[in-house]
Design a protein around this motif. Structure first.
Motif, PDB file in Angstrom:
ATOM      1  N   LEU A  82       0.827  -1.202   0.000  1.00 24.68           N
ATOM      2  CA  LEU A  82       0.000   0.000   0.000  1.00 24.68           C
ATOM      3  C   LEU A  82       0.864   1.255   0.000  1.00 24.68           C
ATOM      4  CD1 LEU A  82      -2.791  -1.068   2.525  1.00 24.68           C
ATOM      5  CD2 LEU A  82      -3.130  -0.523   0.108  1.00 24.68           C
ATOM      6  N   ASN A  83       1.906   1.267   0.819  1.00 27.06           N
ATOM      7  CA  ASN A  83       2.775   2.441   0.884  1.00 27.06           C
ATOM      8  C   ASN A  83       3.618   2.607  -0.384  1.00 27.06           C
ATOM      9  OD1 ASN A  83       2.230   3.822   3.369  1.00 27.06           O
ATOM     10  ND2 ASN A  83       3.178   2.135   4.471  1.00 27.06           N
ATOM     11  N   LYS A  84       4.053   1.501  -0.981  1.00 32.71           N
ATOM     12  CA  LYS A  84       4.851   1.591  -2.205  1.00 32.71           C
ATOM     13  C   LYS A  84       4.033   2.126  -3.369  1.00 32.71           C
ATOM     14  CE  LYS A  84       8.238  -2.006  -1.108  1.00 32.71           C
ATOM     15  NZ  LYS A  84       8.699  -3.382  -1.416  1.00 32.71           N
ATOM     16  N   LYS A  89       3.737  10.582  -0.237  1.00 31.87           N
ATOM     17  CA  LYS A  89       3.510  10.278   1.179  1.00 31.87           C
ATOM     18  C   LYS A  89       3.093  11.497   1.991  1.00 31.87           C
ATOM     19  CE  LYS A  89       6.183   6.072   1.927  1.00 31.87           C
ATOM     20  NZ  LYS A  89       7.243   5.411   2.729  1.00 31.87           N
ATOM     21  N   THR A  90       3.170  12.657   1.386  1.00 27.85           N
ATOM     22  CA  THR A  90       2.650  13.835   2.074  1.00 27.85           C
ATOM     23  C   THR A  90       1.136  13.924   1.949  1.00 27.85           C
ATOM     24  OG1 THR A  90       2.858  15.321   0.153  1.00 27.85           O
ATOM     25  CG2 THR A  90       4.787  15.077   1.592  1.00 27.85           C
ATOM     26  N   LYS A  91       0.541  13.024   1.155  1.00 27.82           N
ATOM     27  CA  LYS A  91      -0.905  13.032   0.936  1.00 27.82           C
ATOM     28  C   LYS A  91      -1.602  11.803   1.521  1.00 27.82           C
ATOM     29  CE  LYS A  91      -0.534  16.823  -1.472  1.00 27.82           C
ATOM     30  NZ  LYS A  91      -0.951  18.121  -0.883  1.00 27.82           N
ATOM     31  N   THR A  92      -0.925  10.659   1.514  1.00 26.00           N
ATOM     32  CA  THR A  92      -1.508   9.418   2.018  1.00 26.00           C
ATOM     33  C   THR A  92      -0.416   8.580   2.679  1.00 26.00           C
ATOM     34  OG1 THR A  92      -3.076   9.414   0.162  1.00 26.00           O
ATOM     35  CG2 THR A  92      -2.890   7.382   1.438  1.00 26.00           C
ATOM     36  N   GLN A  93      -0.757   7.966   3.801  1.00 23.54           N
ATOM     37  CA  GLN A  93       0.167   7.055   4.476  1.00 23.54           C
ATOM     38  C   GLN A  93      -0.618   5.918   5.127  1.00 23.54           C
ATOM     39  OE1 GLN A  93       2.939   8.889   7.276  1.00 23.54           O
ATOM     40  NE2 GLN A  93       2.882  10.800   6.114  1.00 23.54           N
ATOM     41  N   TYR A  94       0.049   4.766   5.226  1.00 22.04           N
ATOM     42  CA  TYR A  94      -0.477   3.642   5.985  1.00 22.04           C
ATOM     43  C   TYR A  94       0.528   3.307   7.076  1.00 22.04           C
ATOM     44  CZ  TYR A  94      -3.791   2.872   2.155  1.00 22.04           C
ATOM     45  OH  TYR A  94      -4.795   3.016   1.220  1.00 22.04           O
ATOM     46  N   VAL A 313      -3.754   1.636  10.164  1.00 23.33           N
ATOM     47  CA  VAL A 313      -4.339   2.951   9.930  1.00 23.33           C
ATOM     48  C   VAL A 313      -4.033   3.472   8.538  1.00 23.33           C
ATOM     49  CG1 VAL A 313      -4.407   5.352  10.734  1.00 23.33           C
ATOM     50  CG2 VAL A 313      -4.130   3.496  12.385  1.00 23.33           C
ATOM     51  N   LYS A 314      -5.039   4.071   7.916  1.00 21.21           N
ATOM     52  CA  LYS A 314      -4.843   4.852   6.698  1.00 21.21           C
ATOM     53  C   LYS A 314      -5.032   6.330   7.060  1.00 21.21           C
ATOM     54  CE  LYS A 314      -6.598   5.813   2.042  1.00 21.21           C
ATOM     55  NZ  LYS A 314      -7.627   5.498   1.027  1.00 21.21           N
ATOM     56  N   ALA A 315      -4.081   7.167   6.652  1.00 19.50           N
ATOM     57  CA  ALA A 315      -4.184   8.607   6.879  1.00 19.50           C
ATOM     58  C   ALA A 315      -4.196   9.312   5.539  1.00 19.50           C
ATOM     59  CB  ALA A 315      -3.004   9.100   7.726  1.00 19.50           C
TER      60      ALA A 315
END
Length: 321
Positions: A82-84, A89-94, A313-315
């Motif tokens: 998911l992260n790859k 990463k400034t918009k979405t992170q797990y 968590v998804k942010a």
């Protein structure tokens, strides 16, 4: 030695509609002052604790292998993938968060001794009863120390199993902790012979403390005392951490909404400042975990002393229109 949540733990974990609405109102007001902020949600079907069908009163994370619904290989592969696949990463992170509660402290012992009503109405406002000392900043009991050691052995077993596979990747790369000694000592007891604490440099943060006010057990030590006890062991005190406990009020106890807002601020800090750390350890308190679960959108879930609850968590970053 790991304890299932007690009746008191279950009571303390519950949220009223007033609690939830109080947080939402404060969050909206705070967000209106920001140009952008993170919104959080729980990735479903990863841990049993997120399922409404899981009975929190009988659930034991040690017996249930942290409550995983799939193999660690599958979970970590999912996290990495998911992260790859994120472009920015400034918009979405797990992240995989391990939310840990400190082991039994002397205040927990007294709370159980006197019962919820007598504790809240009278005893919690004192420093002790002549036999037990619980304020300010109480220490771990022997049981609390044993709970931390049991967690240490559990983590070692988790990391030993197929250590060349994804199990080894569940070891946190960043550690955060409440400034109250029972939480810091639990972190040391759990991780002290697994990681190099001086290299990891766990961050002590005031926003991770227990619900503040009235209960003397929730008044922290001075910055000087905390520094003397823990900086030589590798702990770092966050910038702006003041000498005396200005958040503790003897005549006012923080509401769930107020505490949840400071937890929300702490998560903003975490996702802004640690974009590359996918697995995080946070050691705190029952009230703090209650607020963390509310902020993350997780169902309420009681955690016994020394307990751990993992949350996937998804942010997502939201910009002001």
């Amino acid at each position: 030695m790991a304890t299932n949540p007690s009746k008191l733990d279950v009571i303390d974990s519950k949220l009223s509609s007033e609690d939830t609405e109080g947080y939402k109102l404060r969050k909206r007001e705070y967000d209106s002052t920001l140009n952008e902020h993170w919104e959080f949600e729980v990735v479903p079907d990863v841990f049993k604790q997120s399922l409404n069908s899981t009975d929190e009163t009988s659930f034991n994370y040690l017996d249930e292998n942290f409550g995983i619904l799939h193999s660690w290989d599958d979970i970590i592969t999912k996290l990495n993938t998911l992260n790859k696949n994120i472009e920015d990463k400034t918009k979405t992170q797990y992240k995989l968060l391990f939310l840990s509660r400190h082991g039994q402290g002397y205040h927990n012992l007294a709370h159980a001794k006197y019962g919820n009503d007598a504790w809240n109405d009278y005893w919690s406002k004192l420093n002790g009863d002549g036999k037990i000392v619980w304020g300010p900043d109480p220490l771990l009991t022997d049981l609390g120390k044993s709970q931390a050691k049991e967690n240490s052995e559990f983590w070692k077993q988790q990391l030993r199993n197929n250590k060349n596979k994804n199990q080894d990747l569940i070891k946190p790369t960043a550690f955060f902790v409440s400034p109250l000694s029972r939480s810091i000592d639990t972190l040391i007891g759990t991780w002290g012979d697994i990681i190099d604490i001086k290299a990891i440099k766990p961050l002590i943060q005031d926003n991770l403390r227990e619900t503040a006010g009235v209960h003397t057990c929730d008044k922290r030590s001075s910055r000087t005392i905390i520094a003397q006890k823990y900086e030589s062991k590798g702990f770092v005190i966050e910038p702006g951490f003041v000498e005396e406990d200005v958040y503790f009020k003897p005549d006012y106890r923080e509401t769930v909404g107020e505490q949840s807002l400071r937890i929300y601020k702490q998560f903003q800090f975490l996702f802004n400042g640690y974009p590359n750390d996918e697995v995080i350890s946070i050691t705190s308190h029952s009230g703090t975990i209650r607020a963390q679960l509310l902020v993350l959108g997780h169902r309420s879930f009681a955690v016994g002393t020394g307990g751990i609850i993992p949350v996937f968590v998804k942010a997502t970053k939201v910009e002001k229109k």
